[in-house]
Design a protein around this motif. Sequence first.
Motif, short mmCIF file in Angstrom:
data_model
loop_
_atom_site.label_atom_id
_atom_site.label_comp_id
_atom_site.label_asym_id
_atom_site.label_seq_id
_atom_site.Cartn_x
_atom_site.Cartn_y
_atom_site.Cartn_z
N ALA A 2 0.77 -1.28 0.05
CA ALA A 2 0.18 0.09 0.17
C ALA A 2 0.81 1.23 0.06
O ALA A 2 1.88 1.28 0.58
CB ALA A 2 -0.97 -0.02 1.29
N ASN A 3 0.45 2.36 -0.65
CA ASN A 3 1.14 3.67 -0.74
C ASN A 3 0.42 4.56 0.21
O ASN A 3 -0.83 5.11 -0.15
CB ASN A 3 1.01 4.10 -2.04
CG ASN A 3 1.71 5.49 -2.23
OD1 ASN A 3 2.27 5.89 -1.52
ND2 ASN A 3 1.69 5.89 -3.49
N PRO A 4 0.91 4.99 1.28
CA PRO A 4 0.27 5.92 2.38
C PRO A 4 0.21 7.09 1.79
O PRO A 4 -0.73 8.05 2.07
CB PRO A 4 1.31 5.85 3.43
CG PRO A 4 2.10 4.53 3.53
CD PRO A 4 2.05 4.24 1.90
N GLY A 7 -3.04 7.66 0.05
CA GLY A 7 -4.18 7.36 0.97
C GLY A 7 -4.59 5.77 1.13
O GLY A 7 -5.52 5.46 1.84
N GLU A 8 -3.58 4.98 0.93
CA GLU A 8 -3.78 3.54 0.97
C GLU A 8 -3.31 3.09 2.23
O GLU A 8 -2.68 3.56 2.82
CB GLU A 8 -3.03 2.74 -0.23
CG GLU A 8 -3.65 3.21 -1.61
CD GLU A 8 -2.76 2.52 -2.72
OE1 GLU A 8 -3.40 2.44 -3.82
OE2 GLU A 8 -1.71 1.91 -2.53
N VAL A 9 -3.99 1.89 2.49
CA VAL A 9 -3.65 1.23 3.90
C VAL A 9 -3.56 -0.36 3.47
O VAL A 9 -4.44 -0.92 2.72
CB VAL A 9 -4.71 1.37 5.01
CG1 VAL A 9 -4.49 0.39 6.16
CG2 VAL A 9 -4.97 2.72 5.42
N GLU A 10 -2.81 -1.21 4.00
CA GLU A 10 -2.65 -2.48 3.59
C GLU A 10 -3.47 -3.40 4.76
O GLU A 10 -3.20 -2.95 5.87
CB GLU A 10 -1.15 -3.04 3.85
CG GLU A 10 -0.97 -4.34 3.39
CD GLU A 10 0.65 -4.66 3.43
OE1 GLU A 10 1.23 -4.61 2.32
OE2 GLU A 10 1.09 -5.28 4.32
N LYS A 21 -8.32 1.51 -0.22
CA LYS A 21 -8.45 3.25 -0.26
C LYS A 21 -9.85 3.75 -0.33
O LYS A 21 -10.56 3.20 -1.12
CB LYS A 21 -7.74 3.57 -1.53
CG LYS A 21 -7.68 5.18 -1.96
CD LYS A 21 -6.97 5.22 -3.09
CE LYS A 21 -6.71 6.73 -3.38
NZ LYS A 21 -5.97 6.93 -4.39
N VAL A 94 -7.42 4.68 10.55
CA VAL A 94 -6.51 5.07 9.44
C VAL A 94 -6.93 5.29 8.30
O VAL A 94 -6.70 6.42 7.34
CB VAL A 94 -5.20 4.04 9.52
CG1 VAL A 94 -4.09 4.56 8.37
CG2 VAL A 94 -4.47 3.96 10.87
N ARG A 98 -6.72 8.83 6.36
CA ARG A 98 -5.81 9.18 5.23
C ARG A 98 -6.72 9.64 4.00
O ARG A 98 -6.04 10.38 3.18
CB ARG A 98 -5.10 7.78 4.72
CG ARG A 98 -3.80 7.50 5.54
CD ARG A 98 -3.10 6.46 5.14
NE ARG A 98 -1.85 6.28 6.03
CZ ARG A 98 -1.24 5.13 6.10
NH1 ARG A 98 -1.45 3.98 5.20
NH2 ARG A 98 -0.28 4.94 6.88
#
Length: 108
Positions: A2-4, A7-10, A21, A94, A98
């Motif tokens: 994921a790319n914070p 706005g992404e969360v894994e 997202k 989170v 985000r």
Amino acid sequence: MANPMAGEVEVVLDGEPHAAKLTLGALAELEADLGEETLMAVIERFETGRFSSRDVLALLVAGLRGGGWQGRGADLRTVEIAGGPVEAARLAAVLLARAFTVPGAGEA
């Protein structure tokens, strides 16, 4: 992964990582699923600690679908979320944070 900054969360489901997202479409789906009229009402539920496990699942489903996952709420109820219920609630919070954070804001 994921790319914070996007706005992404894994979220790890049954050992497999997924990017989640909250896109505009995912947020609209979330409002409808939670029976809320506004995004602020959804956010308030989490900020005030008035959220339920159903709210956490709905938020994770919306985020996962925003990240491209093709599952539904019923699918999420049958998988193991890494970290259990506490981690699921943290990830949901989170995701919300985000979704409303501007990347790079406040940086000099």
